[in-house]
Design an enzyme around this catalytic site. Structure first.
Site, PDB file in Angstrom:
ATOM      1  N   TYR A  33       1.888  25.869  47.938  1.00  0.00           N
ATOM      2  CA  TYR A  33       0.751  26.765  48.118  1.00  0.00           C
ATOM      3  C   TYR A  33      -0.451  26.015  48.659  1.00  0.00           C
ATOM      4  CZ  TYR A  33      -1.613  24.848  43.981  1.00  0.00           C
ATOM      5  OH  TYR A  33      -2.250  24.010  43.096  1.00  0.00           O
ATOM      6  N   ARG A  52      -1.359  20.293  55.525  1.00  0.00           N
ATOM      7  CA  ARG A  52      -0.779  19.947  54.222  1.00  0.00           C
ATOM      8  C   ARG A  52       0.293  20.951  53.804  1.00  0.00           C
ATOM      9  NH1 ARG A  52      -4.707  19.152  49.102  1.00  0.00           N
ATOM     10  NH2 ARG A  52      -4.855  21.430  49.339  1.00  0.00           N
ATOM     11  N   ARG A 100      20.828  32.871  41.772  1.00  0.00           N
ATOM     12  CA  ARG A 100      20.258  31.779  40.988  1.00  0.00           C
ATOM     13  C   ARG A 100      21.234  30.603  40.862  1.00  0.00           C
ATOM     14  NH1 ARG A 100      19.083  29.223  36.244  1.00  0.00           N
ATOM     15  NH2 ARG A 100      16.834  28.947  35.811  1.00  0.00           N
ATOM     16  N   HIS A 102      20.680  26.019  40.919  1.00  0.00           N
ATOM     17  CA  HIS A 102      19.697  24.966  41.071  1.00  0.00           C
ATOM     18  C   HIS A 102      19.705  24.351  42.471  1.00  0.00           C
ATOM     19  CE1 HIS A 102      19.402  25.340  36.738  1.00  0.00           C
ATOM     20  NE2 HIS A 102      18.408  24.477  36.712  1.00  0.00           N
ATOM     21  N   LYS A 149       2.038  19.797  47.237  1.00  0.00           N
ATOM     22  CA  LYS A 149       1.263  20.828  46.541  1.00  0.00           C
ATOM     23  C   LYS A 149       2.209  21.958  46.146  1.00  0.00           C
ATOM     24  CE  LYS A 149      -3.274  23.096  46.721  1.00  0.00           C
ATOM     25  NZ  LYS A 149      -3.844  22.338  45.600  1.00  0.00           N
ATOM     26  N   GLU A 182      -5.960  11.878  38.726  1.00  0.00           N
ATOM     27  CA  GLU A 182      -6.782  12.920  39.342  1.00  0.00           C
ATOM     28  C   GLU A 182      -7.080  13.964  38.283  1.00  0.00           C
ATOM     29  OE1 GLU A 182      -4.497  14.573  42.613  1.00  0.00           O
ATOM     30  OE2 GLU A 182      -2.646  14.044  41.590  1.00  0.00           O
ATOM     31  N   LEU A 207      -2.190  13.847  45.110  1.00  0.00           N
ATOM     32  CA  LEU A 207      -2.283  14.920  46.091  1.00  0.00           C
ATOM     33  C   LEU A 207      -3.347  14.575  47.129  1.00  0.00           C
ATOM     34  CD1 LEU A 207      -1.374  17.864  46.792  1.00  0.00           C
ATOM     35  CD2 LEU A 207      -3.485  18.591  45.662  1.00  0.00           C
TER      36      LEU A 207
END
Length: 284
Positions: A33, A52, A100, A102, A149, A182, A207
């Protein structure tokens, strides 16, 4: 006026904005995101945010849901539909809908794209910077790829909640060696006793904050010394100044850490200068 969202090719009312129950973003937090500040109709650092986002998708081997130019057009149209000039634009991409399992799904899979925006009071952020904020330290229990991110933010959520319960604005994350990494949703800085601006280097899986990069450029342009290195929580407590940066906090002085004042407990001259430089850059 009801808010409008964008979901996989359609502009829909927020209360009708849904994704499939088998979307891997929902099942596995298999998504990335970005949050972009919009000030007076201008998307701040739009290109670096998209850089990014594309990097995060690449690191997780996701297919881009739309072209970069199309995403920019959607962003503008979404802001127009919501009649917003001062806002936060949220962009989320997940791997898509699949049975579903993994492991990555086999074959072609269409990534999911969800975008929302909401009104945001940047004036209040700027006012808060005049007095600064309190922060508390929390152990950094996140995964090893914090340079991506990703939407897998439960450790950040727990840290932010602990900070809130301690009466603090933000959580300052501390690694196993006692060094600051951070914030739970911010980049963290200090000014040492020599007046040098210090922040953790990106090579430590930090990040790559977009506002962080902008502040570095502004500091270098105005001959403020910068050093990218690890620093301990104890060094931070003894610092001349501290502050944090993010798309939502912009540049924000820190005046108290774990109940102890930073220096005299007021925003310092370096942080105050950088706050003003950032707002000049943002055009506010």
């Amino acid at each position: 006026m009801s808010r409008t969202a964008y979901v996989n090719g359609a502009y829909v009312p927020n209360d009708m904005a849904f994704v499939h129950i088998d979307d891997r973003g929902y099942q596995f937090a298999d998504g990335v995101y970005e949050v972009v500040s919009v000030i007076d109709g201008k998307m701040i650092d739009e290109e670096p945010h998209l850089d990014r986002l594309w990097r995060s998708m690449g690191e997780l081997r996701m297919t881009e849901p739309v072209t970069r130019s199309a995403l920019k057009l959607i962003s503008k149209q979404l802001l127009q539909k919501n009649r917003l000039k001062n806002a936060l634009l949220y962009i989320q991409v997940s791997r898509g809908v699949a049975k579903r399992d993994h492991a990555f799904p086999q074959g072609d899979l269409r990534s999911s794209l969800v975008m929302t925006c909401r009104r945001f009071d940047f004036g209040a952020v700027r006012e808060r910077a005049k007095t600064g904020i309190k922060v508390s330290s929390q152990p950094d229990i996140r995964w090893g790829r914090c340079d991506i991110k990703a939407t897998a933010l439960l450790p950040n959520v727990l840290a932010k909640q602990a900070a809130k319960e301690a009466g603090a604005f933000e959580a300052i994350l501390v690694d196993a060696d006692g060094n600051v990494t951070e914030g739970s949703s911010t980049s963290v800085w200090m000014v040492d006793k020599n007046g040098t601006l210090v922040t953790r280097p990106l090579k430590d899986n930090i990040l790559p904050g977009i506002t962080r990069a902008t502040l570095i450029e502004l500091a270098e342009k105005h001959q403020i010394r910068i050093e990218e290195r690890a620093f301990s929580i104890e060094e931070a407590k003894a610092a001349k100044e501290m502050f944090l940066t993010s798309a939502t906090s912009c540049a924000m002085p820190i005046v108290e850490l774990d109940g102890s004042a930073i220096s005299d407990g007021k925003p310092g001259s370096v942080a105050t200068k950088l706050v003003e430089l950032y707002w000049d850059f943002a055009g506010k």
